[in-house]
Structures are given as C-alpha cells and as structure tokens.
Design a protein around this motif. Structure first.
Motif, PDB file in Angstrom:
ATOM      1  N   MET A 141    -104.969 -38.303  66.072  1.00 55.59           N
ATOM      2  CA  MET A 141    -103.515 -38.411  66.061  1.00 55.59           C
ATOM      3  C   MET A 141    -103.084 -39.052  67.370  1.00 55.59           C
ATOM      4  O   MET A 141    -103.781 -38.955  68.382  1.00 55.59           O
ATOM      5  CB  MET A 141    -102.873 -37.022  65.893  1.00 55.59           C
ATOM      6  N   VAL A 189    -109.927 -35.942  62.540  1.00 59.59           N
ATOM      7  CA  VAL A 189    -108.731 -36.757  62.352  1.00 59.59           C
ATOM      8  C   VAL A 189    -108.115 -37.023  63.720  1.00 59.59           C
ATOM      9  O   VAL A 189    -107.860 -36.087  64.485  1.00 59.59           O
ATOM     10  CB  VAL A 189    -107.695 -36.039  61.458  1.00 59.59           C
ATOM     11  N   LEU A 235    -106.130 -34.437  52.489  1.00 54.08           N
ATOM     12  CA  LEU A 235    -107.292 -34.852  53.279  1.00 54.08           C
ATOM     13  C   LEU A 235    -108.584 -34.683  52.495  1.00 54.08           C
ATOM     14  O   LEU A 235    -108.857 -33.624  51.918  1.00 54.08           O
ATOM     15  CB  LEU A 235    -107.372 -34.024  54.572  1.00 54.08           C
ATOM     16  N   LEU A 273    -111.046 -40.065  60.520  1.00 56.11           N
ATOM     17  CA  LEU A 273    -109.848 -40.663  59.953  1.00 56.11           C
ATOM     18  C   LEU A 273    -108.832 -40.889  61.063  1.00 56.11           C
ATOM     19  O   LEU A 273    -108.475 -39.956  61.787  1.00 56.11           O
ATOM     20  CB  LEU A 273    -109.244 -39.747  58.877  1.00 56.11           C
ATOM     21  N   HIS A 274    -108.351 -42.132  61.208  1.00 56.43           N
ATOM     22  CA  HIS A 274    -107.307 -42.445  62.179  1.00 56.43           C
ATOM     23  C   HIS A 274    -105.960 -42.318  61.477  1.00 56.43           C
ATOM     24  O   HIS A 274    -105.584 -43.168  60.673  1.00 56.43           O
ATOM     25  CB  HIS A 274    -107.492 -43.846  62.755  1.00 56.43           C
ATOM     26  N   SER A 275    -105.233 -41.246  61.768  1.00 57.14           N
ATOM     27  CA  SER A 275    -103.961 -40.988  61.101  1.00 57.14           C
ATOM     28  C   SER A 275    -102.798 -41.629  61.854  1.00 57.14           C
ATOM     29  O   SER A 275    -102.943 -42.080  62.996  1.00 57.14           O
ATOM     30  CB  SER A 275    -103.718 -39.481  60.966  1.00 57.14           C
ATOM     31  N   ASP A 276    -101.629 -41.640  61.210  1.00 55.07           N
ATOM     32  CA  ASP A 276    -100.406 -42.150  61.838  1.00 55.07           C
ATOM     33  C   ASP A 276     -99.571 -41.032  62.437  1.00 55.07           C
ATOM     34  O   ASP A 276     -98.441 -41.265  62.883  1.00 55.07           O
ATOM     35  CB  ASP A 276     -99.564 -42.900  60.795  1.00 55.07           C
ATOM     36  N   LEU A 333    -101.067 -34.854  55.091  1.00 55.91           N
ATOM     37  CA  LEU A 333    -102.486 -34.854  55.455  1.00 55.91           C
ATOM     38  C   LEU A 333    -103.157 -33.571  54.970  1.00 55.91           C
ATOM     39  O   LEU A 333    -104.254 -33.608  54.390  1.00 55.91           O
ATOM     40  CB  LEU A 333    -102.642 -34.988  56.963  1.00 55.91           C
TER      41      LEU A 333
END
Length: 360
Positions: free
Chosen positions: A111, A109, A102, A156-159, A98
């Motif tokens: 998490m 973002v 990014l 942003l929807h991160s993993d 990221l």
C-alpha cells in the motif's frame, strides 16, 4: 473474503491512537495492541476498540516488538499500522474491496504510504510498504531500528493509501542511541543499517560522520538499489549544508549509475545551475524532470513535487528570467494544474499575465 488481524506497537500515543483505530476498526476482524511502556492514556483509549492489549518490555529493538505482535495474530492475514496513520474514506472503501476479493494465493499486499502531508492534503513523499501479509507465511521483521518486513512469493501492488500524520516533531536521539549501543557492543552493521545509521547522523547534524557512513554503504555491492539512490540524495543534502557544491553535483550524477535519472535528482541539478544563474543549463534539467514518468511499481522514495509541479514552477522562473513570458505563463499554468489553490502560483500567473499584456 479474507480475515485480517490488525497489529500495532505503541507508546504514549494518546493524541493519535483513537483517530487511527476509528479509521480501521470495522474493517478488520481482530485488533492487537502491543504497548512498549506508555505512561499516558494510550491503553485506556485502545480498550474502546479491543481487549487484546499486551505489554512488551522495550529492548531497543522495534522488530522484536513487531514480531511479538505478529505472533499473537490469529486471522488469515496481518495488517500493521502506526498510531499516527489514518485510512481515509476513499481508501477504506478500497480496503473493503480488497478484503472481499483478495486471491488467497497472494502473500503480501503493498500500500502507498503518504508522508509529510501539507494543509491541502498533498504529500511530499510516497513510499510503497508491504502492509498486509499472509499469517501462514510467518514473515519476520528485520532490523532494530527502521525495521522492514522480509517477504517473498506473490505480491499484489494495491492502490490503497495510508496517510501518515505526525502530531509533533521528533527530535529524539532514541534511534541514534540504539545504533550507537550496537556499535559499542561490536554489532556488525548490515548495509541497510549503515544507510539508516547515516540517516540518523544527518538528522542530528553530524554531517561529516554521516558522509562517512553513507560512503561505506555505497561501497557495498549487495545493498538495495533504491537505498543506494536515496543515499545519493542524502549525501547531496549533506554537501549542500556544508556548501560544497562540487561534491553535491558529483553525488547527484553518481545516482545515475544505479538507474536512469530520477526527477528529484534532475531538479537538484537544475537548482545548482539556477543558483549560478546558468539559466539554459537549469532549463535543460528541469525539462528533463518534467518529461519523466514514475514507475508505479517502484518501491523507492517518490518525491511528489519533483515528479509533478516543481519542474514547471522552476521552468516558469527560468523563462521569466530570460524574458520569455509566454513560456513562463505556460509552465506556471501547468504547475497550477497540480496545485490549483496555491496562492504563490496564482499570484505569479497574474504577474506574468500583466507582463504579456504590456508586450502587446
């Protein structure tokens, strides 16, 4: 590549802060520690990782402390953690990726926050949090207790997942006292304050008072949908503890007014019917839960068992009660796919298998 300031507020975290900082120190460009009154070795330990350690006089306001830490940040993005948070090896890799890639147009973002982690590493709850924000946006923390970041713009929807490990049970009345000081000063609570004040009352077993404030919160039209759904769950907890099953069932159904049925509420209904030995009705709701899929972009509380193994475990029990051992075996096996090392499920599988053998 972006640059990151890690901002933390701490107090008496000598048992956890090294573990936290060890998991992240080499992935950020600056570490800012704001101490709100430690009397242990917290600051001494933190100095192994950063010289940027600042004292902040505690004023019964978590947002004030967090906003102060954010003001000290000098990098492009700000990340926040608590001392009992940890970034695991796979998630360190994701965070590095990221940071390297990014798009700077992103303002925030999210998490995943993994809470109540068991011995096998499985969380009971997952919550999305705005965890990394652009410094130039000057986003602010809101709320004296159970504070939140008010963000806007591209998200942003991160993993990436952050693991939360509580070192000890918190029986402190600190949060409750902060809210009650505000009431005594005549502070007008926001809908969110009503919800979290009710949570503190429930946590300290002031159930009737908690019910009053949950109800006040639900009457607010502007309250966030996810908090309203969560409030129905907490109200159901209160009525359950008061052994008022009618009210418990009523508030579970009310949650359906705010969104389509959630798996945790379906499982609650199944539990109520199973408790009355109304097995067919229980099966209906457990089946309903087992067929639902969680929206990965949802910012609400994700009760992991209800969306994975729990409905199948309950269906196995229901079918066993009905003497349908094939279906009982099937659903216990499905539960085992989520919890392959669970001794209870393994023993149940052997028991049901023996029942099937005896039928042939």
């Amino acid at each position: 590549m972006i640059t990151i300031s890690l901002c933390m507020i701490v107090k008496d975290e000598e048992n956890s802060i090294a573990r936290c900082l060890e998991s992240v120190h080499d992935l950020v460009d600056e570490i800012i520690i704001v101490d709100t009154g430690s009397v242990d070795q917290t600051k001494h330990i933190a100095r192994h990782y950063t010289e940027q350690i600042y004292d902040f006089k505690w004023v019964d306001d978590f947002s004030s402390a967090r906003n102060y830490s954010f003001k000290l940040a000098t990098k492009q993005y700000i990340m926040w953690l608590d001392a009992d948070d940890v970034i695991s090896k796979p998630n360190r890799k994701l965070l590095k990726q990221l940071k390297d890639h990014l798009d700077p147009v992103v303002n925030s973002v999210t998490m995943r926050y993994l809470v109540n982690i068991d011995k096998s590493g499985n969380p009971s709850f997952i919550i999305k949090r705005n965890r990394l924000v652009k410094s130039s946006c000057q986003f602010k923390w809101k709320g004296a207790v159970h504070e939140y970041l008010e963000v806007s713009g591209p998200i942003l929807h991160s993993d990436i997942s952050i693991h939360h490990f509580k070192n000890k049970t918190d029986n402190s009345t600190r949060n409750l006292q902060i809210y009650e000081k505000q009431i005594n000063k005549g502070t007008v609570f926001s809908p969110r304050d009503l919800f979290y004040y009710a949570n503190e009352l429930r946590r300290h077993n002031e159930l009737h008072k908690a019910i009053k404030y949950y109800t006040l919160f639900l009457n607010h039209k502007v309250a966030w949908k996810e908090d309203k759904i969560a409030s129905c769950g907490r109200l159901a907890d209160c009525y359950h503890l008061l052994d008022d099953q009618e009210k418990e069932r009523e508030i579970i159904y009310k949650s359906f007014e705010y969104d389509s049925p959630r798996a945790d509420f379906c499982c609650r209904l199944g539990n109520l019917f199973l408790g009355k030995n109304q097995v067919n009705e229980a099966i209906y709701w457990y089946k309903y839960a087992s067929r639902l899929t969680w929206d990965k972009n949802c910012m609400g509380f994700y009760h992991v068992p209800s969306w994975t193994w729990l409905p199948h475990t309950k269906l196995s029990i229901c079918y066993y009660k009905k003497g349908d051992f094939k279906k009982a075996y099937k659903h216990n096996k499905l539960a085992l796919e989520y919890l392959p090392y669970d001794s209870g499920l393994i023993n149940n599988q052997k028991l049901i298998k023996n029942k099937l053998k005896n039928l042939t």
